[in-house]
Design a protein around this motif. Structure first.
Motif, PDB file in Angstrom:
ATOM      1  N   LYS A 149       0.835  -1.199   0.000  1.00 36.16           N
ATOM      2  CA  LYS A 149       0.000   0.000   0.000  1.00 36.16           C
ATOM      3  C   LYS A 149       0.869   1.248   0.000  1.00 36.16           C
ATOM      4  CE  LYS A 149      -3.922   2.111   2.338  1.00 36.16           C
ATOM      5  NZ  LYS A 149      -4.929   1.958   3.408  1.00 36.16           N
ATOM      6  N   ILE A 150       1.938   1.202   0.832  1.00 33.49           N
ATOM      7  CA  ILE A 150       2.835   2.346   0.928  1.00 33.49           C
ATOM      8  C   ILE A 150       3.551   2.575  -0.394  1.00 33.49           C
ATOM      9  CG2 ILE A 150       4.955   3.174   2.032  1.00 33.49           C
ATOM     10  CD1 ILE A 150       3.980   1.789   4.582  1.00 33.49           C
ATOM     11  N   ASN A 151       3.865   1.517  -1.127  1.00 35.31           N
ATOM     12  CA  ASN A 151       4.635   1.622  -2.362  1.00 35.31           C
ATOM     13  C   ASN A 151       3.797   1.900  -3.602  1.00 35.31           C
ATOM     14  OD1 ASN A 151       7.084   1.206  -1.064  1.00 35.31           O
ATOM     15  ND2 ASN A 151       6.893  -1.034  -1.185  1.00 35.31           N
ATOM     16  N   LEU A 152       2.502   2.230  -3.446  1.00 37.01           N
ATOM     17  CA  LEU A 152       1.672   2.591  -4.597  1.00 37.01           C
ATOM     18  C   LEU A 152       2.250   3.841  -5.268  1.00 37.01           C
ATOM     19  CD1 LEU A 152      -1.993   2.151  -3.268  1.00 37.01           C
ATOM     20  CD2 LEU A 152      -0.718   0.622  -4.780  1.00 37.01           C
ATOM     21  N   ARG A 153       2.251   3.847  -6.596  1.00 37.65           N
ATOM     22  CA  ARG A 153       2.754   5.008  -7.344  1.00 37.65           C
ATOM     23  C   ARG A 153       1.867   6.223  -7.056  1.00 37.65           C
ATOM     24  NH1 ARG A 153       5.831   5.981 -11.861  1.00 37.65           N
ATOM     25  NH2 ARG A 153       6.147   3.760 -12.218  1.00 37.65           N
ATOM     26  N   SER A 154       2.475   7.353  -6.819  1.00 34.94           N
ATOM     27  CA  SER A 154       1.730   8.598  -6.565  1.00 34.94           C
ATOM     28  C   SER A 154       1.505   9.352  -7.871  1.00 34.94           C
ATOM     29  CB  SER A 154       2.497   9.492  -5.587  1.00 34.94           C
ATOM     30  OG  SER A 154       2.621   8.871  -4.327  1.00 34.94           O
ATOM     31  N   VAL A 155       0.319   9.880  -8.028  1.00 31.23           N
ATOM     32  CA  VAL A 155      -0.004  10.679  -9.220  1.00 31.23           C
ATOM     33  C   VAL A 155      -0.721  11.956  -8.789  1.00 31.23           C
ATOM     34  CG1 VAL A 155      -0.194   8.663 -10.726  1.00 31.23           C
ATOM     35  CG2 VAL A 155      -2.238   9.528  -9.566  1.00 31.23           C
ATOM     36  N   ARG A 156      -0.573  12.980  -9.635  1.00 28.97           N
ATOM     37  CA  ARG A 156      -1.351  14.210  -9.449  1.00 28.97           C
ATOM     38  C   ARG A 156      -2.491  14.207 -10.457  1.00 28.97           C
ATOM     39  NH1 ARG A 156       1.008  17.825  -6.116  1.00 28.97           N
ATOM     40  NH2 ARG A 156       3.264  17.587  -5.715  1.00 28.97           N
TER      41      ARG A 156
END
Length: 360
Positions: free
Chosen positions: A28-35
């Motif tokens: 969960k922590i390693n999910l890719r972040s997007v804007r």
């Protein structure tokens, strides 16, 4: 089972469960972040806003029709005037003298005409009785005609002198206000030289000067918004004239705007901001997106949108789009996206359809 073995088994299970929880948390922590940003419909044109001034549609410069020295000025700056009011007067003495001379000339011409008429009547009777010659009769008739003509000229001279005397009074041509007081008492003015500038606050218009880069986008009949900062009010306007020459305006073109539904708080001379193409700006029916979010396959263009899937988490969707023109608002999208879609604007590299991501 011995107590020792039971203890080992329980310990193994605890470690295994803890390990699974850690892996899930790590995933969960390693999910890719997007804007992302919400797509909104926009107008296809930019606002065209230029400063301007309020002017009276009727703004005559009033002047005397004869030269002279100003004797009286009856109105001050800002005072209201009615049509026919005497605004100012010239010293009348010279024009009264001219009238008296014209009247005297008329009386002299009249006396000469009466004498010539009487002489002509007498000679005519003698001529009919063959008592005078034809040349004497013709001479009497010519003198009578000459004095009659002189009398007519003298009569016109009186009319002219009276008009000149009348023109020493300067009268208002409109109901309005004194906008500018150009001359002063005891000042010598020429015929046609401005004495007052009048205006009316009941028929106002806005004049704006539009640069050559924008004049082609302004059309007669289009609606505009007029903002008067001095009173903090907006007024609806309509373009009624668009200049066709920039001569004397420094590479700008004059545009005249009629003010619709104005009130008494608006005054001639106020500075305003005129927002052109107001009617087009209100039509928000296009989608524009940043150029950098467009990705390409072999034959298609596509973007990624995200659908929320819990608090701070979403699922990526790959969407094929049809593009239009590149504008200063961004790339026009003709098909594929809708108002309200959440467009991924950063972090879209190596995303896959259906991938879970973390939302910023």
């Amino acid at each position: 089972m011995s107590l020792y073995k039971k203890t080992l088994l329980i310990g193994f299970i605890v470690v295994t469960l803890a390990s699974c929880g850690t892996k899930k948390e790590e995933e969960k922590i390693n999910l890719r972040s997007v804007r992302h940003e919400t797509i909104e419909l926009k107008s296809p044109v930019e606002a065209l806003s230029f400063t301007g001034d309020i002017k009276s549609a009727v703004e005559p410069e009033v002047s005397f029709r004869v030269p002279g020295n100003i004797e009286k000025m009856n109105f001050k700056l800002g005072q209201s005037v009615k049509k026919g009011d005497v605004l100012a007067t010239l010293d009348k003495i010279d024009y009264e003298i001219q009238l008296r001379k014209a009247e005297s000339s008329y009386e002299t011409a009249k006396a000469s005409q009466i004498e010539a008429q009487s002489s002509y009547n007498r000679i005519k009777e003698l001529y009919q009785n063959d008592s005078v010659s034809k040349s004497e009769f013709d001479s009497a008739k010519a003198r009578m005609d000459s004095t009659s003509a002189s009398l007519r000229v003298a009569s016109e001279g009186i009319k002219y002198a009276k008009r000149q005397l009348k023109y020493t009074e300067l009268k208002s041509s409109i109901d309005g206000t004194v906008a500018v007081k150009v001359s002063e008492v005891n000042e010598n003015v020429a015929a046609g030289q401005s004495v007052y500038i009048l205006n009316t606050d009941t028929d106002l218009e806005a004049i704006s000067f539009v640069p050559e880069s924008a004049i082609g986008q302004i059309n007669i009949g289009s609606q505009v918004n007029i903002y008067a900062g001095a009173i903090g009010k907006n007024y609806l306007g309509e373009v009624v004239e668009v200049g066709t020459s920039s001569l004397q305006y420094g590479s700008t073109y004059p545009v005249k705007v009629a003010i619709l539904g104005m009130d008494k708080s608006l005054r001639s001379g106020m500075s305003v901001v005129v927002d052109f193409n107001k009617d087009i700006l209100s039509e928000k029916n296009k989608i524009f997106i940043p150029l950098n979010v467009i990705l390409k396959d072999v034959n298609t263009n596509y973007v990624f949108i995200v659908e929320k899937d819990g608090e701070g988490v979403g699922v990526v969707r790959k969407v094929e789009v049809k593009t239009g023109m590149v504008t200063n608002k961004g790339l026009e999208i003709l098909d594929g996206l809708s108002e309200g879609d959440e467009l991924i604007t950063a972090g879209m590299t190596k995303l896959e359809d259906g991938q879970q991501v973390k939302l910023k």
